[in-house]
Design an enzyme around this catalytic site. Structure first.
Site, PDB file in Angstrom:
ATOM      1  CB  SER A 262     -16.710   1.283 -13.201  1.00 35.53           C
ATOM      2  OG  SER A 262     -16.296   0.668 -11.841  1.00 35.53           O
TER       3      SER A 262
ATOM      4  CB  THR B 136     -10.200  -1.268 -14.394  1.00 34.61           C
ATOM      5  OG1 THR B 136     -10.421  -0.229 -15.423  1.00 34.61           O
ATOM      6  CG2 THR B 136     -10.000  -2.527 -14.967  1.00 34.61           C
TER       7      THR B 136
ATOM      8  CB  THR C 114     -13.031  -1.297 -17.535  1.00 38.29           C
ATOM      9  OG1 THR C 114     -13.462  -0.200 -16.771  1.00 38.29           O
ATOM     10  CG2 THR C 114     -12.472  -1.119 -18.744  1.00 38.29           C
TER      11      THR C 114
ATOM     12  NE  ARG D 219     -11.491   5.644 -22.927  1.00 40.00           N
ATOM     13  CZ  ARG D 219     -11.049   5.143 -22.127  1.00 40.00           C
ATOM     14  NH1 ARG D 219     -11.747   4.019 -21.533  1.00 40.00           N
ATOM     15  NH2 ARG D 219     -10.244   5.626 -21.155  1.00 40.00           N
TER      16      ARG D 219
ATOM     17  CB  THR E 294      -7.387   0.588 -11.963  1.00 36.76           C
ATOM     18  OG1 THR E 294      -8.684   1.059 -12.183  1.00 36.76           O
ATOM     19  CG2 THR E 294      -6.642   0.899 -10.943  1.00 36.76           C
ATOM     20  N   GLY E 295      -7.339   3.413 -13.835  1.00 38.23           N
ATOM     21  CA  GLY E 295      -7.406   4.672 -13.630  1.00 38.23           C
ATOM     22  C   GLY E 295      -7.388   5.349 -14.922  1.00 38.23           C
TER      23      GLY E 295
HETATM   24  N1  ASP Z   1      -8.467   2.276 -17.217  1.00 36.66           N
HETATM   25  C1  ASP Z   1     -10.026   2.411 -17.437  1.00 36.66           C
HETATM   26  C2  ASP Z   1     -10.234   2.964 -18.693  1.00 36.66           C
HETATM   27  O1  ASP Z   1      -9.679   4.062 -18.867  1.00 36.66           O
HETATM   28  C3  ASP Z   1     -10.778   2.826 -16.394  1.00 36.66           C
HETATM   29  C4  ASP Z   1     -10.157   2.658 -14.847  1.00 36.66           C
HETATM   30  O2  ASP Z   1      -9.456   1.651 -14.668  1.00 36.66           O
HETATM   31  O3  ASP Z   1     -10.668   3.266 -14.003  1.00 36.66           O
HETATM   32  O4  ASP Z   1     -11.242   2.452 -19.591  1.00 36.66           O
END
Ligand code: ASP
Length: 308
Positions: free
Chosen positions: A52, A157, A175, A185, A208-209
């Site tokens: 990721s 991330t 990320t 995107r 993150t998320g």
């Molecule tokens: N926040 C990041 C994204 O949406 C990915 C992640 O942190 O899991 O690209």
């Protein structure tokens, strides 16, 4: 005069351990927080097993690995970012070049790639045998982005925050974003005030998320302003997680997210939207730990990626 805090680094997720481990030698030897967070982020970008972030990250809908990253210096509020960058292994370092060698804060896509090459970065194929295999076997239905059908567990991330012996703070966030995403995107991670914010007079925060929701809520801005008003890092993270949990309840989402903060006096806070969801790594006085953050909503279905 208040005493200087002890140098420390924190990073999101279990693989954040590699980040804090790489940041520590810089901090221990009296180096800058900015160099520490870059070293930390690069360690995870370089790891082909982390699917990721950076090299080995899962590609977009057309099989191209597109990376988002940023870096921020809390002593000057200098900030640099790249988004939808392909073919360059260490986007965090390109972001640092944007910060230090351009008058801009963010470059995207082909422009970011051309800038990277002009700065001496090498073009490289970022797909590994493993990520190519995952792409070939991806589910046929692309995430719908309506917030309901999207697989919120498909991201992770690495966000790194550090404070150095001078009391300066810095942060970095990097990320490959949501796998099989639409080309172009961009998530929250490279956006100032969404995925990251650092200010020496307050502290640093990183998220993150599920990026679409973090952007909608400008979570990093919410957290840093809460700390500016005197909230502890833990309270600030709880507040951001609480907003997200509220959206989840109201809209029927199960958006996973984790929030991490480090105050200028070296206190650490972390919160997940869900319980048993968000581990983070800390290093202080050379001692490394992985801690499971508290969460608000009941645990989600098993999180399948990111080593946690
Ligand atoms: N926040 C990041 C994204 O949406 C990915 C992640 O942190 O899991 O690209």
């Amino acid at each position: 005069m208040a005493s200087r805090p002890t140098p420390a680094a924190v990073a999101t997720w279990r693989f954040g351990q590699a980040a804090v481990r790489a940041a520590w030698p810089v901090l221990r030897s009296g180096g800058r927080a900015l160099d520490a967070v870059e070293a930390g982020a690069r360690a995870v970008e370089d790891d082909p097993e982390v699917d990721s972030v950076g090299y080995g990250g899962l590609p977009n809908a057309e099989g191209v690995v597109e990376l988002d990253a940023c870096i921020m210096d809390g002593s000057t509020l200098a900030f640099g970012a790249v988004a939808a960058l392909s073919g360059v292994r260490n986007p965090v370092s390109v972001a640092r070049h944007v910060m230090e060698h351009t008058p801009h804060l963010m470059l995207v896509g082909e422009g970011a790639a051309r800038f990277a090459l002009s700065q001496g970065f090498r073009r490289q194929n970022l797909l590994t045998a493993k990520s190519r295999h995952a792409y070939r076997n991806r589910p046929l239905r692309r995430p719908s982005f309506d917030g309901l059908a999207v697989r919120e567990d498909w991201h992770d991330t690495v966000g790194v925050l550090a404070i150095d012996a001078e009391g300066h703070l810095a942060g970095a966030c990097t990320t490959s974003g949501m796998p099989w995403k639409l080309p172009g995107r961009v998530g929250d991670s490279p956006l100032i005030g969404c995925g990251l914010y650092v200010d020496d007079t307050v502290g640093g925060v990183v998220c993150t998320g599920f990026g679409e929701e973090i952007m909608r809520q400008t979570s990093a801005a919410v957290m840093i302003e809460a700390m500016r008003r005197g909230r502890s890092p833990q309270q600030a993270c709880r507040e951001a997680a609480g907003r997200m949990a509220e959206r989840c309840r109201r809209e029927g989402l199960s958006a996973g997210a984790g929030f991490l903060a480090l105050s200028r006096d070296g206190r650490v806070g972390a919160y997940g939207v869900h319980r048993a969801y968000f581990p983070y790594a800390v290093i202080q006085r050379g001692r490394e730990r992985v801690i499971q953050a508290s969460g608000i909503l009941p645990p989600r279905a098993k999180h399948v990626k990111g080593g946690h």
